[in-house]
Design a protein around this motif. Structure first.
Motif, PDB file in Angstrom:
ATOM      1  N   PHE A 157      66.945  16.589  28.998  1.00 23.14           N
ATOM      2  CA  PHE A 157      66.887  18.107  28.419  1.00 23.14           C
ATOM      3  C   PHE A 157      66.798  17.977  26.891  1.00 23.14           C
ATOM      4  N   LYS A 158      67.111  16.931  26.382  1.00 23.88           N
ATOM      5  CA  LYS A 158      66.921  16.384  25.073  1.00 23.88           C
ATOM      6  C   LYS A 158      65.346  16.521  24.860  1.00 23.88           C
ATOM      7  N   GLU A 159      64.525  16.090  25.167  1.00 28.99           N
ATOM      8  CA  GLU A 159      63.185  16.109  25.325  1.00 28.99           C
ATOM      9  C   GLU A 159      62.497  17.629  25.415  1.00 28.99           C
ATOM     10  N   ILE A 160      63.247  18.512  26.231  1.00 31.38           N
ATOM     11  CA  ILE A 160      62.959  19.593  26.629  1.00 31.38           C
ATOM     12  C   ILE A 160      63.334  20.672  24.897  1.00 31.38           C
ATOM     13  N   LEU A 161      64.478  20.253  24.708  1.00 31.52           N
ATOM     14  CA  LEU A 161      64.722  21.078  23.480  1.00 31.52           C
ATOM     15  C   LEU A 161      63.962  20.561  22.368  1.00 31.52           C
ATOM     16  N   GLU A 162      63.583  19.552  22.044  1.00 32.25           N
ATOM     17  CA  GLU A 162      62.793  19.005  21.064  1.00 32.25           C
ATOM     18  C   GLU A 162      61.323  19.657  20.859  1.00 32.25           C
ATOM     19  N   THR A 163      61.043  19.958  22.313  1.00 37.07           N
ATOM     20  CA  THR A 163      59.538  20.704  22.314  1.00 37.07           C
ATOM     21  C   THR A 163      59.753  22.092  21.736  1.00 37.07           C
ATOM     22  N   HIS A 164      60.775  22.622  21.546  1.00 37.23           N
ATOM     23  CA  HIS A 164      60.987  23.985  21.117  1.00 37.23           C
ATOM     24  C   HIS A 164      61.741  24.142  19.829  1.00 37.23           C
ATOM     25  N   LYS A 165      61.853  22.922  18.994  1.00 34.80           N
ATOM     26  CA  LYS A 165      62.479  22.691  18.035  1.00 34.80           C
ATOM     27  C   LYS A 165      62.227  23.900  16.921  1.00 34.80           C
ATOM     28  N   GLY A 166      63.268  24.410  16.377  1.00 34.76           N
ATOM     29  CA  GLY A 166      63.017  25.463  15.247  1.00 34.76           C
ATOM     30  C   GLY A 166      62.716  26.851  15.905  1.00 34.76           C
ATOM     31  N   LYS A 167      62.940  27.086  17.085  1.00 34.09           N
ATOM     32  CA  LYS A 167      62.880  28.434  17.910  1.00 34.09           C
ATOM     33  C   LYS A 167      64.043  28.766  18.555  1.00 34.09           C
ATOM     34  N   THR A 168      64.052  29.897  18.533  1.00 31.00           N
ATOM     35  CA  THR A 168      65.455  30.467  19.357  1.00 31.00           C
ATOM     36  C   THR A 168      64.975  30.354  20.908  1.00 31.00           C
ATOM     37  N   ILE A 169      65.720  29.763  21.675  1.00 31.14           N
ATOM     38  CA  ILE A 169      65.700  29.837  23.093  1.00 31.14           C
ATOM     39  C   ILE A 169      66.634  30.510  23.943  1.00 31.14           C
ATOM     40  N   VAL A 170      66.253  31.138  24.759  1.00 26.81           N
ATOM     41  CA  VAL A 170      67.179  31.952  25.808  1.00 26.81           C
ATOM     42  C   VAL A 170      67.138  31.037  27.189  1.00 26.81           C
ATOM     43  N   ILE A 171      67.921  30.485  27.465  1.00 26.58           N
ATOM     44  CA  ILE A 171      68.057  29.694  28.833  1.00 26.58           C
ATOM     45  C   ILE A 171      68.681  30.666  29.946  1.00 26.58           C
ATOM     46  N   ASP A 172      67.693  30.514  31.042  1.00 30.58           N
ATOM     47  CA  ASP A 172      68.089  31.585  32.234  1.00 30.58           C
ATOM     48  C   ASP A 172      68.383  30.392  33.382  1.00 30.58           C
ATOM     49  N   ILE A 173      69.511  30.064  33.731  1.00 26.80           N
ATOM     50  CA  ILE A 173      69.520  29.122  34.959  1.00 26.80           C
ATOM     51  C   ILE A 173      69.522  30.167  36.316  1.00 26.80           C
ATOM     52  N   TRP A 174      68.754  30.044  37.001  1.00 24.53           N
ATOM     53  CA  TRP A 174      68.370  30.795  38.236  1.00 24.53           C
ATOM     54  C   TRP A 174      68.202  30.190  39.502  1.00 24.53           C
TER      55      TRP A 174
END
Length: 160
Positions: free
Chosen positions: A41-58
């Motif tokens: 998950f850390k690597e996933i977040l680093e991919t989008h660093k500096g952006k607002t992220i909406v997480i949808d768990i579905w």
């Protein structure tokens, strides 16, 4: 009598403090990409660093999740500069991929192989899906929990 009131208050008051950072365990939880690769998950977040992220768990089997998809699509059309990340709790990777296609889910996709009770699921206290979270541009948890994509708190968190 005062002691009884204090005792009852301490028993029934709940901790309303919500985390602004992910735990080390949640960050180290492993997800699967659409290409079948493991990623933390850390690597996933680093991919989008500096952006607002909406997480949808579905999950594709979840009626409430599917019912909420048009609201997610509305968010996507109104807030185009936001990353929309979908974390799937489908029972299999095959069902997950079919669900993305069937419901035309646009965004970044990861399969939660550790499921509801894994490190990530435990950290977010996963008890219902859909579950929405917002991560701000600084990488902090702006909104810890929403269960509807049109929740005013979710929209306010995106706008920050």
């Amino acid at each position: 009598m005062n002691y009884l009131i204090i005792l009852l208050f301490s028993i029934f008051s709940c901790n309303t403090e919500v985390p602004t950072q992910f735990s080390t365990e949640a960050l180290n939880d492993t997800f699967i990409t659409l290409n079948g690769e493991n990623i933390t998950f850390k690597e996933i977040l680093e991919t989008h660093k500096g952006k607002t992220i909406v997480i949808d768990i579905w999950a594709s089997w979840c009626k409430d999740c599917i019912k909420g998809m048009p609201k997610v699509k509305t968010l996507q059309s109104e807030y185009k500069d936001v990353v929309y990340m979908f974390l799937s709790l489908d029972k299999s990777q095959e069902a997950w991929k079919k669900g993305i296609e069937k419901y035309n889910v646009d965004g970044t996709h990861y399969f939660m192989q550790s499921g509801w009770k894994g490190a990530f699921g435990k950290f977010v206290n996963l008890d219902w899906i859909p579950r929405y979270m917002v991560i701000n541009k600084a990488g902090n948890i702006e909104l810890f929990k929403a269960i509807k994509a049109d929740d005013i708190k979710l929209i306010q968190a995106i706008k920050k």
